[in-house]
Motif scaffolding. Structure first.
Motif, short mmCIF file in Angstrom:
data_model
loop_
_atom_site.label_atom_id
_atom_site.label_comp_id
_atom_site.label_asym_id
_atom_site.label_seq_id
_atom_site.Cartn_x
_atom_site.Cartn_y
_atom_site.Cartn_z
N ALA A 199 0.83 -1.20 0.00
CA ALA A 199 0.00 0.00 0.00
C ALA A 199 0.87 1.25 0.00
O ALA A 199 0.55 2.24 -0.68
CB ALA A 199 -0.93 -0.01 1.21
N ALA A 200 1.96 1.22 0.76
CA ALA A 200 2.88 2.36 0.76
C ALA A 200 3.49 2.56 -0.62
O ALA A 200 3.65 3.69 -1.09
CB ALA A 200 3.98 2.14 1.80
N ARG A 244 -13.71 -14.11 0.11
CA ARG A 244 -13.98 -12.75 -0.35
C ARG A 244 -14.48 -11.88 0.81
O ARG A 244 -14.10 -10.71 0.92
CB ARG A 244 -15.00 -12.77 -1.49
CG ARG A 244 -15.20 -11.40 -2.13
CD ARG A 244 -16.05 -11.49 -3.37
NE ARG A 244 -15.35 -12.15 -4.46
CZ ARG A 244 -15.75 -13.27 -5.04
NH1 ARG A 244 -16.86 -13.89 -4.63
NH2 ARG A 244 -15.07 -13.80 -6.03
N ALA A 245 -15.31 -12.46 1.69
CA ALA A 245 -15.78 -11.71 2.85
C ALA A 245 -14.62 -11.35 3.77
O ALA A 245 -14.53 -10.23 4.29
CB ALA A 245 -16.82 -12.53 3.61
N HIS A 246 -13.72 -12.30 3.97
CA HIS A 246 -12.54 -12.02 4.79
C HIS A 246 -11.66 -10.96 4.12
O HIS A 246 -11.15 -10.05 4.79
CB HIS A 246 -11.73 -13.30 5.00
CG HIS A 246 -10.44 -13.06 5.73
ND1 HIS A 246 -10.37 -12.98 7.10
CD2 HIS A 246 -9.17 -12.86 5.26
CE1 HIS A 246 -9.12 -12.74 7.45
NE2 HIS A 246 -8.38 -12.68 6.36
N LEU A 247 -11.49 -11.07 2.82
CA LEU A 247 -10.65 -10.13 2.11
C LEU A 247 -11.23 -8.72 2.16
O LEU A 247 -10.49 -7.73 2.25
CB LEU A 247 -10.48 -10.58 0.65
CG LEU A 247 -9.45 -9.82 -0.19
CD1 LEU A 247 -8.08 -9.82 0.48
CD2 LEU A 247 -9.35 -10.45 -1.58
N ASP A 248 -12.56 -8.60 2.15
CA ASP A 248 -13.20 -7.29 2.28
C ASP A 248 -12.80 -6.63 3.60
O ASP A 248 -12.60 -5.42 3.67
CB ASP A 248 -14.72 -7.42 2.19
CG ASP A 248 -15.21 -7.71 0.78
OD1 ASP A 248 -14.43 -7.52 -0.17
OD2 ASP A 248 -16.37 -8.14 0.63
N GLU A 249 -12.69 -7.44 4.66
CA GLU A 249 -12.27 -6.91 5.96
C GLU A 249 -10.82 -6.45 5.91
O GLU A 249 -10.47 -5.41 6.49
CB GLU A 249 -12.44 -7.99 7.03
CG GLU A 249 -13.89 -8.40 7.29
CD GLU A 249 -13.99 -9.51 8.31
OE1 GLU A 249 -12.92 -9.95 8.81
OE2 GLU A 249 -15.13 -9.94 8.61
N GLY A 256 -8.01 1.99 6.03
CA GLY A 256 -7.96 2.88 7.19
C GLY A 256 -6.59 3.50 7.39
O GLY A 256 -6.48 4.61 7.93
N HIS A 257 -5.56 2.81 6.96
CA HIS A 257 -4.19 3.32 7.10
C HIS A 257 -3.73 4.07 5.85
O HIS A 257 -2.79 4.89 5.94
CB HIS A 257 -3.22 2.17 7.39
CG HIS A 257 -3.40 1.58 8.75
ND1 HIS A 257 -3.01 2.22 9.90
CD2 HIS A 257 -3.95 0.40 9.14
CE1 HIS A 257 -3.29 1.47 10.95
NE2 HIS A 257 -3.86 0.36 10.51
N LEU A 322 8.74 -8.22 9.19
CA LEU A 322 9.06 -6.96 9.86
C LEU A 322 8.08 -6.68 11.00
O LEU A 322 6.89 -6.98 10.90
CB LEU A 322 9.03 -5.81 8.85
CG LEU A 322 9.95 -5.94 7.64
CD1 LEU A 322 9.78 -4.75 6.72
CD2 LEU A 322 11.41 -6.09 8.06
N ASP A 323 8.59 -6.09 12.06
CA ASP A 323 7.75 -5.69 13.18
C ASP A 323 6.97 -4.44 12.76
O ASP A 323 7.57 -3.47 12.30
CB ASP A 323 8.62 -5.39 14.40
CG ASP A 323 7.80 -5.22 15.67
OD1 ASP A 323 6.58 -5.46 15.62
OD2 ASP A 323 8.38 -4.85 16.69
N ASP A 324 5.66 -4.48 12.89
CA ASP A 324 4.84 -3.34 12.48
C ASP A 324 3.78 -3.07 13.54
O ASP A 324 3.01 -3.98 13.89
CB ASP A 324 4.18 -3.61 11.13
CG ASP A 324 3.63 -2.34 10.49
OD1 ASP A 324 2.67 -1.77 11.06
OD2 ASP A 324 4.17 -1.92 9.46
N PRO A 325 3.73 -1.86 14.06
CA PRO A 325 2.79 -1.54 15.14
C PRO A 325 1.33 -1.56 14.72
O PRO A 325 0.43 -1.48 15.58
CB PRO A 325 3.22 -0.13 15.57
CG PRO A 325 3.87 0.46 14.35
CD PRO A 325 4.56 -0.69 13.69
N ARG A 326 1.06 -1.69 13.43
CA ARG A 326 -0.32 -1.68 12.96
C ARG A 326 -0.97 -3.06 12.98
O ARG A 326 -2.18 -3.19 12.77
CB ARG A 326 -0.37 -1.10 11.53
CG ARG A 326 0.02 0.36 11.46
CD ARG A 326 0.27 0.83 10.04
NE ARG A 326 1.51 0.28 9.50
CZ ARG A 326 2.06 0.69 8.35
NH1 ARG A 326 1.47 1.65 7.64
NH2 ARG A 326 3.19 0.14 7.93
#
Length: 336
Positions: A199-200, A244-249, A256-257, A322-326
């Protein structure tokens, strides 16, 4: 917690601002290495990061049976001089590059030396094919050894990257393209880390992100499950809808990020390695986690991964654990 989660003890601390080497690129003088150098320079320019060009050389153990067999120039000095000649060629290629560049000759094993430097880098870049020295050795193990040991995201640049561009007068302006960034996801936390970095990358490039989840075809295993043979379509449809339902989540969480990035998810029925090969020809960057749950990512970094990277038609970014706080917020949602 999701079954794909991993122990915090295995996570790699990753603060890009503290990674003083910025973007590192392995260089051995081959055409593919030069194209990887071109890619790395653009990546560093896009990030506003320093570029470090790395050439690794190794001095073989010398055994001389006679005094006359002794070389006039000690082998360690000769090998270091050869490495410096390669770095000079890289400097000539980058003479019009406006960013900050450093050049380093490192003695040691090619994969090990580069992997060690990744602890200080934001991004590592290697060519998919070399001339048998630095990148030639990495090619044989880039999918198994280097991504397994690297401590930063690593881009593998295919041999035909930028074939339409001249290497005689390179343009270092970051490429602008409508092609999407694609990331393979499989419900594991490692694929979520990959999705965050994908996404970045999409945000940096001002393009769309496609989250691809692969559902291996059920009918390929019917010899083992004959009782399901008459129900393949129904089971496949049901499982596709569940995924697909899980992927929507997952898309909503990622959105959101990265609210400015257009993100869409897709569930495709097919063998993961085949889907990846197809997507590399359509994406400006294809992103994978270094390991997964055994569905999408882990299959690609097992025995089939080298073949995929040999045949990739676009750059592939492999993201380690990688450690990610999100991540905790998404794990908490899974636990509800």
């Amino acid at each position: 917690m999701n079954s794909g989660a991993h122990s915090d003890s295995h996570l790699i601390p990753f603060d890009p601002a503290a990674r003083e080497l910025g973007v590192i690129v392995g260089y051995d003088g081959s055409e593919n290495a030069t194209r990887a150098l071109h890619y790395a320079a653009r990546a560093a320019g896009r990030r506003g990061a320093v570029l470090n060009v790395i050439t690794v050389y190794r001095v073989p153990t010398a055994i001389y049976t006679t005094y006359a067999a002794l070389p006039q120039v000690p082998e360690d000095e000769a090998k270091k001089a050869e490495a410096q000649t390669l770095l000079n060629a890289a400097a000539e290629f980058l003479k019009d590059y406006p960013g900050e560049v450093y050049y380093r000759a490192v003695e040691g094993d090619s994969v090990g030396a580069l992997a060690e430097l990744t602890s200080q880098a934001q991004l590592a870049v290697v060519g998919a094919r070399g001339r048998g020295g630095f990148l030639g050795r990495i090619l044989g193990s880039v999918a198994s050894a280097l991504p397994s040991h690297t401590q930063c995201p690593t881009v593998v640049v295919p041999h035909d990257y930028g074939k339409g561009e001249s290497l005689e007068s390179p343009d270092f302006t970051p490429v602008r393209s409508d092609a999407p960034v694609v990331v393979g996801v499989d419900q594991s936390n490692l694929s979520r880390v990959a999705a965050l970095y994908a996404a970045a990358a999409a945000q940096e490039r001002d393009t769309t992100l496609v989250m691809l989840m692969a559902l291996p075809p059920l009918d390929t295993n019917m010899a083992w499950y004959p009782e399901l043979a008459s129900d393949v379509d129904r089971v496949t449809t049901q499982r596709t809808e569940e995924l697909r339902a899980h992927l929507d989540e997952e898309v909503a969480w990622l959105k959101g990020h990265f609210p400015s990035v257009e993100i869409r998810g897709t569930v495709e029925v097919g063998e993961p390695s085949v889907l990846l090969k197809q997507m590399t020809s359509q994406a400006q960057l294809t992103v994978l986690g270094s390991r997964g749950r055994g569905a999408f990512v882990s299959a690609l970094l097992g025995s089939t991964s080298r073949g995929v990277l040999y045949k990739a038609e676009g750059p592939v970014l492999v993201v380690p654990a990688l450690d990610d706080p999100r991540l905790p917020e998404r794990e908490a949602a899974d636990a509800e």
